[in-house]
Design an enzyme around this catalytic site. Structure first.
Site, short mmCIF file in Angstrom:
data_model
loop_
_atom_site.label_atom_id
_atom_site.label_comp_id
_atom_site.label_asym_id
_atom_site.label_seq_id
_atom_site.Cartn_x
_atom_site.Cartn_y
_atom_site.Cartn_z
N LYS A 1 19.77 0.99 -33.91
CA LYS A 1 20.26 2.35 -34.14
C LYS A 1 21.50 2.39 -35.03
O LYS A 1 22.14 1.36 -35.27
CB LYS A 1 20.51 3.01 -32.77
CG LYS A 1 19.24 3.15 -31.93
CD LYS A 1 19.48 3.91 -30.63
CE LYS A 1 18.19 4.08 -29.85
NZ LYS A 1 18.36 4.92 -28.63
N TYR B 1 10.73 11.23 -30.84
CA TYR B 1 11.32 11.62 -29.55
C TYR B 1 10.69 12.89 -28.97
O TYR B 1 11.34 13.61 -28.20
CB TYR B 1 12.83 11.80 -29.70
CG TYR B 1 13.60 10.50 -29.78
CD1 TYR B 1 13.54 9.56 -28.73
CD2 TYR B 1 14.41 10.19 -30.87
CE1 TYR B 1 14.25 8.37 -28.79
CE2 TYR B 1 15.13 9.00 -30.93
CZ TYR B 1 15.04 8.10 -29.89
OH TYR B 1 15.76 6.92 -29.95
N ARG C 1 12.14 -4.72 -23.60
CA ARG C 1 12.86 -3.79 -22.72
C ARG C 1 13.82 -4.56 -21.80
O ARG C 1 14.93 -4.09 -21.51
CB ARG C 1 11.88 -2.97 -21.89
CG ARG C 1 10.91 -2.11 -22.72
CD ARG C 1 11.39 -0.76 -23.07
NE ARG C 1 11.66 0.07 -21.93
CZ ARG C 1 12.09 1.33 -22.04
NH1 ARG C 1 12.29 1.88 -23.26
NH2 ARG C 1 12.34 2.06 -20.99
N THR D 1 19.10 1.95 -20.07
CA THR D 1 19.37 2.95 -21.12
C THR D 1 20.85 3.20 -21.31
O THR D 1 21.34 3.27 -22.45
CB THR D 1 18.66 4.28 -20.75
OG1 THR D 1 17.26 4.03 -20.58
CG2 THR D 1 18.87 5.33 -21.82
N ARG E 1 22.19 -4.06 -24.73
CA ARG E 1 23.04 -2.88 -24.49
C ARG E 1 24.26 -3.22 -23.65
O ARG E 1 25.34 -2.66 -23.85
CB ARG E 1 22.20 -1.79 -23.81
CG ARG E 1 21.18 -1.13 -24.76
CD ARG E 1 20.11 -0.40 -23.99
NE ARG E 1 19.27 0.46 -24.83
CZ ARG E 1 18.15 1.02 -24.40
NH1 ARG E 1 17.71 0.80 -23.17
NH2 ARG E 1 17.43 1.78 -25.21
N ASN F 1 23.29 3.70 -27.80
CA ASN F 1 22.91 2.54 -26.99
C ASN F 1 22.20 1.45 -27.78
O ASN F 1 21.38 0.70 -27.24
CB ASN F 1 22.10 2.97 -25.75
CG ASN F 1 20.76 3.57 -26.12
OD1 ASN F 1 20.46 3.74 -27.30
ND2 ASN F 1 19.95 3.86 -25.12
N HIS G 1 16.32 0.92 -29.60
CA HIS G 1 15.14 1.53 -28.98
C HIS G 1 14.07 0.45 -28.87
O HIS G 1 13.92 -0.38 -29.76
CB HIS G 1 14.59 2.66 -29.86
CG HIS G 1 13.20 3.07 -29.47
ND1 HIS G 1 12.95 3.96 -28.45
CD2 HIS G 1 11.96 2.68 -29.93
CE1 HIS G 1 11.64 4.11 -28.30
NE2 HIS G 1 11.02 3.35 -29.19
N GLU H 1 4.33 5.04 -31.95
CA GLU H 1 5.61 4.90 -32.68
C GLU H 1 5.44 4.04 -33.93
O GLU H 1 6.04 4.34 -34.97
CB GLU H 1 6.65 4.29 -31.74
CG GLU H 1 7.02 5.23 -30.59
CD GLU H 1 7.84 4.56 -29.50
OE1 GLU H 1 8.15 3.35 -29.62
OE2 GLU H 1 8.17 5.24 -28.51
#
Ligand code: DAT
Ligand code: MG
Length: 140
Positions: free
Chosen positions: A10, A50, A86, A92, A103, A117, A120, A131
């Site tokens: 990000k 999103y 993940r 998150t 993160r 954060n 993704h 996606e």
């Protein structure tokens, strides 16, 4: 069992010079980099990406943040890489994400809660396919 996932590094990570560190962790974990691009996303792409969050209190701030600078989109591949990434990413909210996770180690709250954060990662095979179609239509 081999699957693909979409990772987005990000704008907060880009601005802080942490894009390489995130990609390093993906490689160190052992996942394959299939494709990678740096781009500043359009609002239209972000609204598609999103869509499930439209109408939530954080939605507008999330889109504004994600359009605020370059994002590095990465298609990764490996057995169970969707849940695997993940796990690497952590929770998150970067304040709650455990040390050792992307993160938890690299993110913090800058006053907008969980929005900044760092990364993704797709949350299911269906999300990954959807996606990847937005960010890498050329992969087919
Ligand atoms: P994740 O990115 O862990 O899959 P999500 O899909 O629930 O989390 O939310 C998408 C993004 O929206 C998330 O990465 C950061 C932002 N976000 C989620 N919940 C938030 C909240 N309560 N406040 C601010 N931003 C939030
Ligand atoms: Mg999500």
């Amino acid at each position: 069992m081999t699957e693909r996932s979409l990772v987005l590094v990000k704008p907060d990570a880009f601005a802080r010079g942490l894009t390489g560190e995130v990609i390093r962790r993906i490689e160190a974990k052992g996942y394959t980099l299939v494709a990678l691009k740096v781009l500043t996303p359009t609002r239209d792409m972000l609204a598609q990406h999103y869509a499930e969050h439209e109408g939530k209190p954080f939605y507008e701030g999330l889109l504004e943040f994600m359009a605020s600078g370059p994002v590095t989109a990465v298609c990764i591949e490996g057995v169970r890489c969707i849940p695997g990434f993940r796990s690497l990413a952590g929770k998150t909210d970067p304040t709650e994400a455990l040390p050792g996770t992307i993160r938890g180690d690299l993110g913090r709250d800058w006053g907008q809660g969980a929005t900044h954060n760092i990364v993704h990662g797709s949350d299911s095979p269906e999300s990954a396919a959807r996606e990847l179609g937005i960010w890498f239509p050329e992969l087919g």
